[in-house]
Design a protein around this motif. Sequence first.
Motif, PDB file in Angstrom:
ATOM      1  N   LYS A   1     -21.507 -18.175   8.275  1.00  0.00           N
ATOM      2  CA  LYS A   1     -21.973 -17.025   9.064  1.00  0.00           C
ATOM      3  C   LYS A   1     -21.278 -16.939  10.420  1.00  0.00           C
ATOM      4  N   ALA A   2     -21.110 -18.077  11.083  1.00  0.00           N
ATOM      5  CA  ALA A   2     -20.488 -18.060  12.411  1.00  0.00           C
ATOM      6  C   ALA A   2     -19.069 -17.514  12.332  1.00  0.00           C
ATOM      7  N   ASN A   3     -18.347 -17.880  11.286  1.00  0.00           N
ATOM      8  CA  ASN A   3     -16.965 -17.433  11.162  1.00  0.00           C
ATOM      9  C   ASN A   3     -16.853 -16.024  10.615  1.00  0.00           C
ATOM     10  N   VAL A   4     -17.838 -15.567   9.860  1.00  0.00           N
ATOM     11  CA  VAL A   4     -17.861 -14.163   9.459  1.00  0.00           C
ATOM     12  C   VAL A   4     -17.918 -13.275  10.696  1.00  0.00           C
ATOM     13  N   THR A   5     -18.780 -13.636  11.639  1.00  0.00           N
ATOM     14  CA  THR A   5     -18.894 -12.868  12.886  1.00  0.00           C
ATOM     15  C   THR A   5     -17.584 -12.885  13.661  1.00  0.00           C
ATOM     16  N   ALA A   6     -16.922 -14.047  13.708  1.00  0.00           N
ATOM     17  CA  ALA A   6     -15.644 -14.161  14.418  1.00  0.00           C
ATOM     18  C   ALA A   6     -14.554 -13.347  13.728  1.00  0.00           C
ATOM     19  N   VAL A   7     -14.558 -13.337  12.403  1.00  0.00           N
ATOM     20  CA  VAL A   7     -13.581 -12.545  11.655  1.00  0.00           C
ATOM     21  C   VAL A   7     -13.797 -11.056  11.911  1.00  0.00           C
ATOM     22  N   GLU A   8     -15.032 -10.622  11.928  1.00  0.00           N
ATOM     23  CA  GLU A   8     -15.337  -9.216  12.231  1.00  0.00           C
ATOM     24  C   GLU A   8     -14.782  -8.830  13.595  1.00  0.00           C
ATOM     25  N   ASP A   9     -14.916  -9.737  14.565  1.00  0.00           N
ATOM     26  CA  ASP A   9     -14.402  -9.476  15.914  1.00  0.00           C
ATOM     27  C   ASP A   9     -12.875  -9.392  15.894  1.00  0.00           C
ATOM     28  N   ALA A  10     -12.239 -10.298  15.148  1.00  0.00           N
ATOM     29  CA  ALA A  10     -10.770 -10.292  15.065  1.00  0.00           C
ATOM     30  C   ALA A  10     -10.278  -8.982  14.458  1.00  0.00           C
ATOM     31  N   ILE A  11     -10.906  -8.533  13.399  1.00  0.00           N
ATOM     32  CA  ILE A  11     -10.464  -7.313  12.715  1.00  0.00           C
ATOM     33  C   ILE A  11     -10.666  -6.084  13.599  1.00  0.00           C
ATOM     34  N   LYS A  12     -11.733  -6.070  14.370  1.00  0.00           N
ATOM     35  CA  LYS A  12     -11.952  -4.967  15.323  1.00  0.00           C
ATOM     36  C   LYS A  12     -10.830  -4.900  16.350  1.00  0.00           C
ATOM     37  N   LYS A  13     -10.230  -6.039  16.645  1.00  0.00           N
ATOM     38  CA  LYS A  13      -9.136  -6.108  17.621  1.00  0.00           C
ATOM     39  C   LYS A  13      -7.771  -5.866  16.963  1.00  0.00           C
ATOM     40  N   GLY A  14      -7.752  -5.500  15.681  1.00  0.00           N
ATOM     41  CA  GLY A  14      -6.498  -5.188  14.999  1.00  0.00           C
ATOM     42  C   GLY A  14      -5.781  -6.377  14.416  1.00  0.00           C
ATOM     43  N   ILE A  15      -6.435  -7.527  14.342  1.00  0.00           N
ATOM     44  CA  ILE A  15      -5.826  -8.738  13.783  1.00  0.00           C
ATOM     45  C   ILE A  15      -6.075  -8.766  12.274  1.00  0.00           C
ATOM     46  N   ILE A  16      -5.032  -9.029  11.509  1.00  0.00           N
ATOM     47  CA  ILE A  16      -5.169  -9.145  10.061  1.00  0.00           C
ATOM     48  C   ILE A  16      -5.688 -10.540   9.716  1.00  0.00           C
ATOM     49  N   VAL A  17      -6.717 -10.592   8.887  1.00  0.00           N
ATOM     50  CA  VAL A  17      -7.281 -11.875   8.465  1.00  0.00           C
ATOM     51  C   VAL A  17      -7.150 -12.004   6.952  1.00  0.00           C
ATOM     52  N   ALA A  18      -6.469 -13.069   6.514  1.00  0.00           N
ATOM     53  CA  ALA A  18      -6.292 -13.348   5.090  1.00  0.00           C
ATOM     54  C   ALA A  18      -7.115 -14.580   4.723  1.00  0.00           C
ATOM     55  N   ARG A  19      -7.913 -14.438   3.678  1.00  0.00           N
ATOM     56  CA  ARG A  19      -8.732 -15.561   3.223  1.00  0.00           C
ATOM     57  C   ARG A  19      -7.972 -16.394   2.189  1.00  0.00           C
ATOM     58  N   ALA A  20      -7.680 -17.643   2.532  1.00  0.00           N
ATOM     59  CA  ALA A  20      -7.160 -18.624   1.586  1.00  0.00           C
ATOM     60  C   ALA A  20      -8.258 -19.667   1.395  1.00  0.00           C
ATOM     61  N   SER A  21      -7.928 -20.741   0.686  1.00  0.00           N
ATOM     62  CA  SER A  21      -8.929 -21.773   0.431  1.00  0.00           C
ATOM     63  C   SER A  21      -8.366 -23.156   0.697  1.00  0.00           C
ATOM     64  N   ARG A  22      -9.238 -24.059   1.104  1.00  0.00           N
ATOM     65  CA  ARG A  22      -8.832 -25.457   1.260  1.00  0.00           C
ATOM     66  C   ARG A  22      -8.822 -26.189  -0.084  1.00  0.00           C
ATOM     67  N   VAL A  23      -9.321 -25.538  -1.134  1.00  0.00           N
ATOM     68  CA  VAL A  23      -9.317 -26.123  -2.479  1.00  0.00           C
ATOM     69  C   VAL A  23      -7.894 -26.079  -3.038  1.00  0.00           C
ATOM     70  N   PRO A  24      -7.393 -27.172  -3.631  1.00  0.00           N
ATOM     71  CA  PRO A  24      -5.970 -27.227  -3.991  1.00  0.00           C
ATOM     72  C   PRO A  24      -5.547 -26.390  -5.190  1.00  0.00           C
ATOM     73  N   THR A  25      -6.464 -25.954  -6.052  1.00  0.00           N
ATOM     74  CA  THR A  25      -6.067 -25.130  -7.193  1.00  0.00           C
ATOM     75  C   THR A  25      -6.958 -23.894  -7.298  1.00  0.00           C
ATOM     76  N   GLY A  26      -6.462 -22.907  -8.040  1.00  0.00           N
ATOM     77  CA  GLY A  26      -7.227 -21.683  -8.255  1.00  0.00           C
ATOM     78  C   GLY A  26      -6.811 -20.573  -7.309  1.00  0.00           C
ATOM     79  N   ARG A  27      -7.449 -19.414  -7.487  1.00  0.00           N
ATOM     80  CA  ARG A  27      -7.154 -18.233  -6.694  1.00  0.00           C
ATOM     81  C   ARG A  27      -8.347 -17.868  -5.824  1.00  0.00           C
ATOM     82  N   VAL A  28      -8.052 -17.226  -4.711  1.00  0.00           N
ATOM     83  CA  VAL A  28      -9.104 -16.576  -3.925  1.00  0.00           C
ATOM     84  C   VAL A  28      -9.155 -15.128  -4.396  1.00  0.00           C
ATOM     85  N   THR A  29     -10.307 -14.719  -4.867  1.00  0.00           N
ATOM     86  CA  THR A  29     -10.429 -13.423  -5.534  1.00  0.00           C
ATOM     87  C   THR A  29     -11.090 -12.385  -4.636  1.00  0.00           C
ATOM     88  N   LEU A  30     -10.648 -11.163  -4.812  1.00  0.00           N
ATOM     89  CA  LEU A  30     -11.219 -10.034  -4.064  1.00  0.00           C
ATOM     90  C   LEU A  30     -12.640  -9.736  -4.528  1.00  0.00           C
TER      91      LEU A  30
END
Length: 349
Positions: A274-303
């Motif tokens: 939750k804390a980082n969702v709020t921070a991401v919302e703030d970043a996007i409002k400022k025009g910063i692109i945020v891409a979600r990757a994962s710390r897990v070594p295999t698999g995909r991050v899905t939309l």
Amino acid sequence: MRITFILCFCLLVGFNSYAQQLPRIKILATGGTIAGKGASADRSAYTSGEVPVQDLIAAVPGIEKLATITGEQISNVGSQDMSVDIWMKLNKRINEIFKNNEADGVVITHGTDTQEETAYFLSLTLRYDKPVIITGSMRPSTGISADGPKNIFDAVSVAASKQAAHSGVLLVFNENILTGRDAVKTSTTHLNAFTAPNNGPIGQVYDGKVFLYEKETRKSNKETPFDITGLTSLPRVDVVELYADAPATGIEASIAAGAKGIVTGGLGNGNLNKANVTAVEDAIKKGIIVARASRVPTGRVTLLDETDDAKLGTIVADDLNPQKARVLLMLGLTKTSDSKQLQQYFFEY
């Protein structure tokens, strides 16, 4: 006497003809463990980037039978100090080599810490569809059973082979052949340090024989839209890794530092607390692109899974790990700030 002269002349002509038939491979050295020296052969401590390229070449028995070899020193750093500046220097030099027909293929010797990122950067930015092979070593040149000479021999074997044509940038290590996009360092010290967690190797090389079983299915480097000619820098993109109860300080610091993009090494399927969702919302409002990757070594991050990207305004890194997602986002931001187009890059390259 005349017969002896004619015989020697014919042998010389034959040798020169043979040499001219060998592929021309240029080795570009950047430093790393493969060029490292230690105080003792039986101890792991060493200093990276001590051995010049000509000494690296001289330490490989039989390499002259594979190709006509030349070498250049691009840098001499441990790959923990690899930089965008060196990436751009490599890109420029390799494009020059192929444009001026200086070589038929290129081998890059490189430290292992950031080798996967350099491989992916070059696969996205080189404009010529000729063999470019990256290799390195886990033991310094002075170590017992140093693996550098064998890896160079194998890398030259691949670069000189017909099979490597049109295969894009490849990483050759411990007899495995991996694509520059998929190769990941998965061991801190073992000789089999690289693999492709989602797909595995696309081939192997043994005793100078190259076996390629698959081809890269993503768009080739000849189709890349990322032309960095004339650029002297790339947009700043930061990586922020999450963990249990992670505060938002990482994302907040990136916003304050002027990042144009942020890649999150999220939990599970790239999830954010939750804390980082709020921070991401703030970043996007400022025009910063945020891409979600994962710390897990295999698999995909899905939309549109557990995280609603359409609502949040994020894009996903597909199967790229955070450090590789950063490379693609930096290059993508040189072309556009449109999140839909940037998302398409992650699905295509």
